[in-house]
Scaffold this motif. Structure first.
Motif, short mmCIF file in Angstrom:
data_model
loop_
_atom_site.label_atom_id
_atom_site.label_comp_id
_atom_site.label_asym_id
_atom_site.label_seq_id
_atom_site.Cartn_x
_atom_site.Cartn_y
_atom_site.Cartn_z
N TYR A 1 34.00 39.49 30.51
CA TYR A 1 34.00 38.83 31.82
C TYR A 1 35.42 38.61 32.35
N GLU B 1 37.50 29.73 33.45
CA GLU B 1 36.07 29.51 33.15
C GLU B 1 35.77 29.98 31.73
N VAL C 1 41.85 31.44 41.70
CA VAL C 1 40.76 32.36 42.11
C VAL C 1 40.87 33.65 41.29
N ALA C 2 39.89 34.52 41.50
CA ALA C 2 39.87 35.86 40.90
C ALA C 2 40.11 35.81 39.39
N SER C 3 41.03 36.63 38.86
CA SER C 3 41.18 36.73 37.41
C SER C 3 41.63 35.40 36.80
N ASP C 4 42.41 34.60 37.55
CA ASP C 4 42.82 33.28 37.03
C ASP C 4 41.60 32.39 36.83
N LEU C 5 40.73 32.40 37.84
CA LEU C 5 39.54 31.56 37.77
C LEU C 5 38.62 32.01 36.63
N ARG C 6 38.47 33.33 36.51
CA ARG C 6 37.61 33.85 35.43
C ARG C 6 38.18 33.46 34.07
N THR D 1 36.82 42.27 33.20
CA THR D 1 36.18 43.13 34.20
C THR D 1 35.46 42.35 35.30
N GLY D 2 35.23 41.07 35.10
CA GLY D 2 34.45 40.29 36.07
C GLY D 2 32.96 40.50 35.89
N PHE D 3 32.58 41.23 34.87
CA PHE D 3 31.18 41.58 34.63
C PHE D 3 30.56 40.56 33.68
#
Lengths: 298, 242
Positions: free
Chosen positions: B201, B80, B72-77, B204-206
């Protein structure tokens, strides 16, 4: 030149669009003890908040377990509370239906507003609060000497319902809502204790639903169940949100990710982060949340 | 204490870095073939196939990590983004092969004007290198710079087409080969730009693409030259006089 399809939450779709949680807490806190007809109540209902906690603190003797929780729980949705052991998750939901105060030495300050009314007001009967806010516990706890039917009907009978047709209707409705009806309908006289663990837990959900609550609190309802039984409970929970507001405490983050519309992260008695589940699991804003859910904690 | 998932993530990073190296080499070699008239197609084909295999490996690794650890979170990003980045590196290899194929098809290009291709290639290669560095260092600022350079490549490509359409005396072999190579370089620059977006992404998740879509049309056009061309009034390449 790149084109991307619009990305929606896998399960939540419309629910992923988070409403602005802009209830005016200060306004609510300025109202009198009973807020049923106040502007805060109207505001709260209009914006779809079923429960609002304001600076909620809970103690066991001198030990402060909750340190001022301000949280708005949306109506007809599933809110998951997660956090490490001892962070106050269970205490928090036990404060939502006035169970916490039953423990010797335990006390609560702050406010819990249900539909605009402070449930800790002296005018409010705690028994009525608990009827409105049902609870399902970690370990399935059907009444062992009662049949499946009687387990579900027990709450109504205690409330004086004697009409057989009404009881039959309520038992069938509740068992159907808990996704258990098809498995027990042919033998409702069977002892509740004779069911499997997963069935017992769904029986407890049916029992909670029979008295027609508006909110259902669940304290790790699947932690004692296998994956198949867990999946059935999760399906039931997911369906229930059409009519009920559900708050679920879970240690299982994947469970929160699967079923919850909104997720709150508690740590050391404080609310660290609250947001829609997709955001919490994809892009948490708080470093503590990030570390907890990615397993980098401690 | 390292998590079990970290071993998987580190394997994933290694494969991506291998791909970065290989794709950089492929593009550089294809352009060397263009400059020197050297046959490079066999070598580049081999690298491009290796890149395909590495992309498959990335997909398998990412799937395994998701299945085993539910990141999840930064690992998932990160996972992806790695899937998309590995596709970007694979595409670099394919475009390098496409360029090598153009060289093979058209034969001797020594009489053609090479300046515009060389200039564009220098920019595209620099963008590729920047995308690798941005990924390695999680450098958001560097990633943003890539986007600004994309306009240079786009402009070179479109101006060349405009000039060629209005020049009936142009050498068809030179015009066609230059057009094709510039087109492939333009695609390479695009993918470098996408990798930059993915670095933003991860960090920052952006999501940069979502941001672009959310802008009003006018502002969106200003974000990239390409968008402006796609959404603005199309300008004809050929003025009909010849």
């Amino acid at each position: 030149m790149r084109r991307r399809k619009k990305k929606d939450g896998l399960v939540m779709g419309e629910l992923a669009i988070q409403e602005q949680s802009d209830i005016d807490i200060s306004l609510a806190s300025q109202q009198g003890e009973v807020l049923s007809d106040s502007s805060a109540s109207v505001s709260q209902r209009r914006r779809g908040h079923k429960i609002v906690t304001i600076d909620l603190k809970a103690q066991f003797g001198r030990v402060q377990v909750l340190r001022g929780i301000n949280l708005e729980i949306k109506e007809r949705s599933i809110t998951a509370i997660m956090g490490p052991s001892g962070c106050g998750k269970t205490t928090f939901i036990r404060c939502l239906n006035r169970l916490h105060e039953l423990t010797p030495g335990a006390s609560v300050t702050g406010r819990v507003i249900l539909d605009g009314e402070d449930i800790y007001s002296p005018k409010v009967n705690p028994v009525l609060v608990r009827r409105k806010i049902g609870m399902v516990f970690q370990k399935p706890n059907p009444f062992p000497t009662m049949s499946v039917y009687d387990n579900v009907a027990a709450g109504l009978k205690l409330n004086g319902v004697r009409d057989k047709a009404k009881l039959d209707e309520a038992v069938e409705r509740s068992l159907k809502l808990a996704f258990l009806w098809d498995e027990v309908k042919d033998d409702l006289k069977k002892s509740g204790a004779a069911l499997s663990g997963g069935q017992q837990q769904r029986l407890c959900i049916a029992r909670a639903l029979a008295v027609e609550p508006e909110v259902i609190l669940m304290d790790e309802p699947c932690s004692a169940l296998d994956p198949t039984a867990t999946a059935k409970i999760e399906e039931a929970i997911f369906e229930l949100k059409k009519d009920y507001t559900i708050v679920i405490v879970t240690h299982n983050m994947q469970q929160a990710a699967r079923v919850a519309d909104y997720t709150a992260f508690f740590y050391l008695g404080e609310l660290i982060e609250y947001g829609n589940t997709e955001q919490i699991f994809e892009n948490p804003k708080n470093e503590l949340t990030e570390r907890y859910i990615t397993g980098k904690f401690g | 204490m390292p998590r079990l998932m970290d071993m998987g993530l580190s394997k994933l990073t290694n494969v991506i870095l291998q791909m970065a190296e290989l794709s950089k080499k492929s593009v550089a070699t294809s352009m060397e073939g263009f400059r020197n008239g050297r046959t490079v197609i066999d070598q580049i084909y081999q690298w491009s196939e290796e890149l395909r295999e590495l992309e498959d490996e990335t997909n398998e690794l990412a799937t395994e990590i998701i299945a085993r650890y539910q990141p999840v979170a930064s690992d998932l990003r990160y996972i992806e983004a790695c899937l998309a980045i590995s596709n970007g590196f694979f595409r670099f290899g394919r475009y390098a092969y496409d360029i090598a194929e153009v060289l093979q098809m058209f034969g001797d290009l020594s009489n053609c004007e090479k300046k515009i291709v060389e200039e564009t290639a220098a920019t595209a290669e620099e963008m590729l290198q920047m995308s690798i560095e941005a990924f390695l260092k999680r450098d958001v600022e560097l990633a943003k710079k890539i986007k600004l350079m994309d306009d240079i490549v786009d402009t070179n490509y479109r101006e060349h087409i405009g000039r060629s359409m209005n020049d009936p005396k142009g050498d068809l072999k030179c015009v066609m080969s230059t057009t094709l190579i510039l087109r492939y370089l333009e695609r390479i620059a695009d993918h470098a730009d996408y990798i930059g977006d993915l670095v933003v992404y991860i960090t920052t998740g952006f999501r940069v693409t979502n941001f672009r879509k959310s802008l009003p049309l006018g502002q969106e056009q200003q974000t990239t030259g390409k968008k402006a061309k796609l959404q603005g009034k199309p300008q004809p390449f050929y003025d009909g006089k010849n």
